[in-house]
Design a protein around this motif. Structure first.
Motif, PDB file in Angstrom:
ATOM      1  N   GLY A 189       1.269  29.449 -10.011  1.00 60.10           N
ATOM      2  CA  GLY A 189       1.945  29.842 -11.235  1.00 60.10           C
ATOM      3  C   GLY A 189       1.214  29.396 -12.479  1.00 60.10           C
ATOM      4  N   SER A 190      -0.105  29.178 -12.355  1.00 62.04           N
ATOM      5  CA  SER A 190      -0.865  28.638 -13.474  1.00 62.04           C
ATOM      6  C   SER A 190      -1.964  29.587 -13.927  1.00 62.04           C
ATOM      7  CB  SER A 190      -1.499  27.295 -13.092  1.00 62.04           C
ATOM      8  OG  SER A 190      -0.527  26.349 -12.719  1.00 62.04           O
ATOM      9  N   ASN A 191      -2.216  29.592 -15.242  1.00 62.17           N
ATOM     10  CA  ASN A 191      -3.375  30.283 -15.788  1.00 62.17           C
ATOM     11  C   ASN A 191      -4.652  29.530 -15.457  1.00 62.17           C
ATOM     12  OD1 ASN A 191      -3.006  32.726 -17.231  1.00 62.17           O
ATOM     13  ND2 ASN A 191      -1.899  31.635 -18.843  1.00 62.17           N
ATOM     14  N   LEU A 192      -4.542  28.198 -15.507  1.00 62.99           N
ATOM     15  CA  LEU A 192      -5.723  27.349 -15.416  1.00 62.99           C
ATOM     16  C   LEU A 192      -5.338  25.996 -14.855  1.00 62.99           C
ATOM     17  CD1 LEU A 192      -8.725  26.743 -16.227  1.00 62.99           C
ATOM     18  CD2 LEU A 192      -7.839  26.046 -18.469  1.00 62.99           C
ATOM     19  N   VAL A 193      -6.141  25.484 -13.935  1.00 54.22           N
ATOM     20  CA  VAL A 193      -5.970  24.133 -13.407  1.00 54.22           C
ATOM     21  C   VAL A 193      -7.332  23.442 -13.444  1.00 54.22           C
ATOM     22  CG1 VAL A 193      -5.281  22.689 -11.458  1.00 54.22           C
ATOM     23  CG2 VAL A 193      -4.109  24.862 -11.862  1.00 54.22           C
ATOM     24  N   ILE A 194      -7.393  22.272 -14.067  1.00 51.38           N
ATOM     25  CA  ILE A 194      -8.635  21.508 -14.167  1.00 51.38           C
ATOM     26  C   ILE A 194      -8.392  20.097 -13.660  1.00 51.38           C
ATOM     27  CG2 ILE A 194     -10.417  20.587 -15.716  1.00 51.38           C
ATOM     28  CD1 ILE A 194      -9.880  22.839 -17.630  1.00 51.38           C
ATOM     29  N   LYS A 195      -9.326  19.611 -12.838  1.00 51.07           N
ATOM     30  CA  LYS A 195      -9.287  18.218 -12.404  1.00 51.07           C
ATOM     31  C   LYS A 195     -10.323  17.439 -13.201  1.00 51.07           C
ATOM     32  CE  LYS A 195      -9.755  15.040  -8.518  1.00 51.07           C
ATOM     33  NZ  LYS A 195     -10.073  14.883  -7.073  1.00 51.07           N
ATOM     34  N   VAL A 196      -9.863  16.406 -13.905  1.00 53.06           N
ATOM     35  CA  VAL A 196     -10.733  15.552 -14.710  1.00 53.06           C
ATOM     36  C   VAL A 196     -10.856  14.199 -14.022  1.00 53.06           C
ATOM     37  CG1 VAL A 196     -11.073  14.466 -16.960  1.00 53.06           C
ATOM     38  CG2 VAL A 196      -9.992  16.723 -16.820  1.00 53.06           C
ATOM     39  N   SER A 197     -12.080  13.700 -13.931  1.00 51.77           N
ATOM     40  CA  SER A 197     -12.327  12.379 -13.342  1.00 51.77           C
ATOM     41  C   SER A 197     -13.061  11.517 -14.366  1.00 51.77           C
ATOM     42  CB  SER A 197     -13.170  12.508 -12.067  1.00 51.77           C
ATOM     43  OG  SER A 197     -12.501  13.277 -11.087  1.00 51.77           O
ATOM     44  N   VAL A 198     -12.452  10.377 -14.705  1.00 48.40           N
ATOM     45  CA  VAL A 198     -13.046   9.436 -15.654  1.00 48.40           C
ATOM     46  C   VAL A 198     -12.827   8.024 -15.125  1.00 48.40           C
ATOM     47  CG1 VAL A 198     -12.764  10.900 -17.696  1.00 48.40           C
ATOM     48  CG2 VAL A 198     -10.891   9.400 -17.002  1.00 48.40           C
ATOM     49  N   VAL A 235      -7.763  10.032 -22.385  1.00 44.76           N
ATOM     50  CA  VAL A 235      -8.104  11.389 -21.962  1.00 44.76           C
ATOM     51  C   VAL A 235      -6.835  12.225 -21.791  1.00 44.76           C
ATOM     52  CG1 VAL A 235      -9.066  12.760 -20.071  1.00 44.76           C
ATOM     53  CG2 VAL A 235     -10.314  10.769 -20.924  1.00 44.76           C
ATOM     54  N   SER A 236      -5.819  11.631 -21.191  1.00 48.61           N
ATOM     55  CA  SER A 236      -4.540  12.328 -21.033  1.00 48.61           C
ATOM     56  C   SER A 236      -3.977  12.735 -22.385  1.00 48.61           C
ATOM     57  CB  SER A 236      -3.544  11.423 -20.304  1.00 48.61           C
ATOM     58  OG  SER A 236      -2.238  11.956 -20.359  1.00 48.61           O
ATOM     59  N   ALA A 237      -4.002  11.819 -23.351  1.00 47.24           N
ATOM     60  CA  ALA A 237      -3.440  12.107 -24.673  1.00 47.24           C
ATOM     61  C   ALA A 237      -4.219  13.202 -25.386  1.00 47.24           C
ATOM     62  CB  ALA A 237      -3.439  10.825 -25.510  1.00 47.24           C
ATOM     63  N   GLU A 238      -5.551  13.170 -25.290  1.00 51.59           N
ATOM     64  CA  GLU A 238      -6.354  14.174 -25.980  1.00 51.59           C
ATOM     65  C   GLU A 238      -6.215  15.546 -25.323  1.00 51.59           C
ATOM     66  OE1 GLU A 238     -10.355  13.085 -27.045  1.00 51.59           O
ATOM     67  OE2 GLU A 238      -9.825  10.954 -27.133  1.00 51.59           O
ATOM     68  N   CYS A 239      -6.162  15.576 -24.006  1.00 54.42           N
ATOM     69  CA  CYS A 239      -6.027  16.869 -23.305  1.00 54.42           C
ATOM     70  C   CYS A 239      -4.650  17.477 -23.512  1.00 54.42           C
ATOM     71  CB  CYS A 239      -6.301  16.684 -21.813  1.00 54.42           C
ATOM     72  SG  CYS A 239      -8.045  16.387 -21.409  1.00 54.42           S
ATOM     73  N   ALA A 240      -3.653  16.646 -23.772  1.00 50.93           N
ATOM     74  CA  ALA A 240      -2.291  17.158 -23.982  1.00 50.93           C
ATOM     75  C   ALA A 240      -2.207  18.080 -25.185  1.00 50.93           C
ATOM     76  CB  ALA A 240      -1.318  15.993 -24.145  1.00 50.93           C
ATOM     77  N   ASP A 241      -3.142  17.941 -26.118  1.00 46.30           N
ATOM     78  CA  ASP A 241      -3.119  18.762 -27.336  1.00 46.30           C
ATOM     79  C   ASP A 241      -3.858  20.093 -27.178  1.00 46.30           C
ATOM     80  OD1 ASP A 241      -1.678  16.850 -28.743  1.00 46.30           O
ATOM     81  OD2 ASP A 241      -3.491  15.780 -29.384  1.00 46.30           O
ATOM     82  N   ALA A 277     -14.041  15.135 -21.410  1.00 46.13           N
ATOM     83  CA  ALA A 277     -14.499  14.441 -20.209  1.00 46.13           C
ATOM     84  C   ALA A 277     -15.896  13.853 -20.433  1.00 46.13           C
ATOM     85  CB  ALA A 277     -14.496  15.391 -19.020  1.00 46.13           C
ATOM     86  N   HIS A 278     -16.770  14.634 -21.053  1.00 49.30           N
ATOM     87  CA  HIS A 278     -18.136  14.168 -21.316  1.00 49.30           C
ATOM     88  C   HIS A 278     -18.128  12.980 -22.278  1.00 49.30           C
ATOM     89  CE1 HIS A 278     -22.489  14.411 -21.721  1.00 49.30           C
ATOM     90  NE2 HIS A 278     -22.335  14.361 -23.028  1.00 49.30           N
ATOM     91  N   GLN A 279     -17.258  13.024 -23.264  1.00 46.59           N
ATOM     92  CA  GLN A 279     -17.140  11.935 -24.230  1.00 46.59           C
ATOM     93  C   GLN A 279     -16.809  10.612 -23.536  1.00 46.59           C
ATOM     94  OE1 GLN A 279     -14.149  12.692 -27.226  1.00 46.59           O
ATOM     95  NE2 GLN A 279     -14.043  10.551 -27.844  1.00 46.59           N
ATOM     96  N   TYR A 280     -16.040  10.684 -22.458  1.00 42.56           N
ATOM     97  CA  TYR A 280     -15.641   9.488 -21.718  1.00 42.56           C
ATOM     98  C   TYR A 280     -16.464   9.296 -20.437  1.00 42.56           C
ATOM     99  CZ  TYR A 280     -11.665   9.041 -24.862  1.00 42.56           C
ATOM    100  OH  TYR A 280     -10.879   8.873 -25.980  1.00 42.56           O
ATOM    101  N   GLN A 281     -17.653   9.880 -20.407  1.00 39.21           N
ATOM    102  CA  GLN A 281     -18.586   9.755 -19.279  1.00 39.21           C
ATOM    103  C   GLN A 281     -17.950  10.192 -17.961  1.00 39.21           C
ATOM    104  OE1 GLN A 281     -18.308   6.598 -21.403  1.00 39.21           O
ATOM    105  NE2 GLN A 281     -19.591   7.929 -22.654  1.00 39.21           N
ATOM    106  N   GLY A 282     -17.159  11.265 -18.018  1.00 40.20           N
ATOM    107  CA  GLY A 282     -16.508  11.769 -16.828  1.00 40.20           C
ATOM    108  C   GLY A 282     -16.909  13.202 -16.524  1.00 40.20           C
TER     109      GLY A 282
END
Length: 238
Positions: free
Chosen positions: A109-118, A126-132, A183-188
């Protein structure tokens, strides 16, 4: 909130009552839990929009486990938890299965799913920034493991059927690029687990190539010279 859940969860992980594992689920993901694992979630107090869950797992000898759960309960309440519920037996097993399967279930039921690893300490910012990051005004739901620094972001399907495919694709591409910059900003790293096929044709779902790409390509060539083992299923077509 998700932020408070992650903060409380990280504090819990660094105490003597540390659980075996911990996940923080945003309200949208929590509602999915409520509808799919009724026996384990009916009393979790998820009525309010924005209410997140902090799911922690314990096992061991009965007395030691009870002591750790008592300490964890006290800490979570002191950190602002609305309520704490203990779940055991088949219901607990159901939630653990749900955590394992939720990426596949919610993908549908999703347009997009991304897995972030940091790094684990970067999970909260990262959670707070991606929430926006919104797609047509809709930010992502999240399922975060702050102990391992792993976040899954789910953008639900748009309810506006009038959006042209080209506009939809561009909005999704923009969101992917924003997440990857964070993710890149946080070396992830950020891996696209689900997106429309028209978007997938325009990106490498694995993200930017690491410095070790040439070594990886050489190993692939050495052990699979005829390129018959899952060709094109990894970074840069490996």
């Amino acid at each position: 909130t998700v932020a408070a859940s992650i903060a409380a969860g990280r504090k819990l992980l660094y105490t003597s009552a540390a659980p075996l594992g911990l996940h923080c689920a945003s309200s949208g993901v929590a509602r999915w839990l409520q509808s799919s694992v009724q026996a384990a979630s009916q009393d979790l107090g998820l009525g309010d929009e924005g209410t997140a869950l902090c799911l922690s797992y314990f096992s061991g000898r009965a007395k030691a486990t009870k002591r750790r759960m008592d300490e964890a309960t006290a800490l979570l309440i002191s950190e602002g938890a609305n309520a704490v519920q203990r779940i055991e037996g088949d219901a607990a097993s159901g939630i653990l299965r749900w955590i394992t399967d939720v990426p596949m279930d919610i993908n549908l039921g999703s347009n997009l799913v991304i897995k972030v690893s940091v790094r684990s300490k970067s999970a909260a910012p990262v959670s707070a920034e991606c929430a926006d990051i919104a797609i047509f005004g809709q930010g992502p739901d999240q399922l975060t493991d702050p102990g391992f620094g792993s976040l899954r972001l789910f953008w639900p399907e748009s309810e506006d059927g009038s959006i042209r495919a080209s506009g939809k694709d561009q909005a999704i591409l923009d969101a992917i690029q924003k997440v990857r910059r964070i993710a890149h900003q946080y070396q992830g790293s950020a891996v696209v687990e689900h997106c429309p096929l028209s978007v997938k044709r325009q990106i490498d779902v694995w993200g930017d190539s690491p410095d070790s790409l040439k070594v990886m390509q050489a190993l692939k060539k050495r052990f699979d010279p005829d390129d018959i083992l899952n060709p094109g299923r990894f970074l840069r077509g490996i």
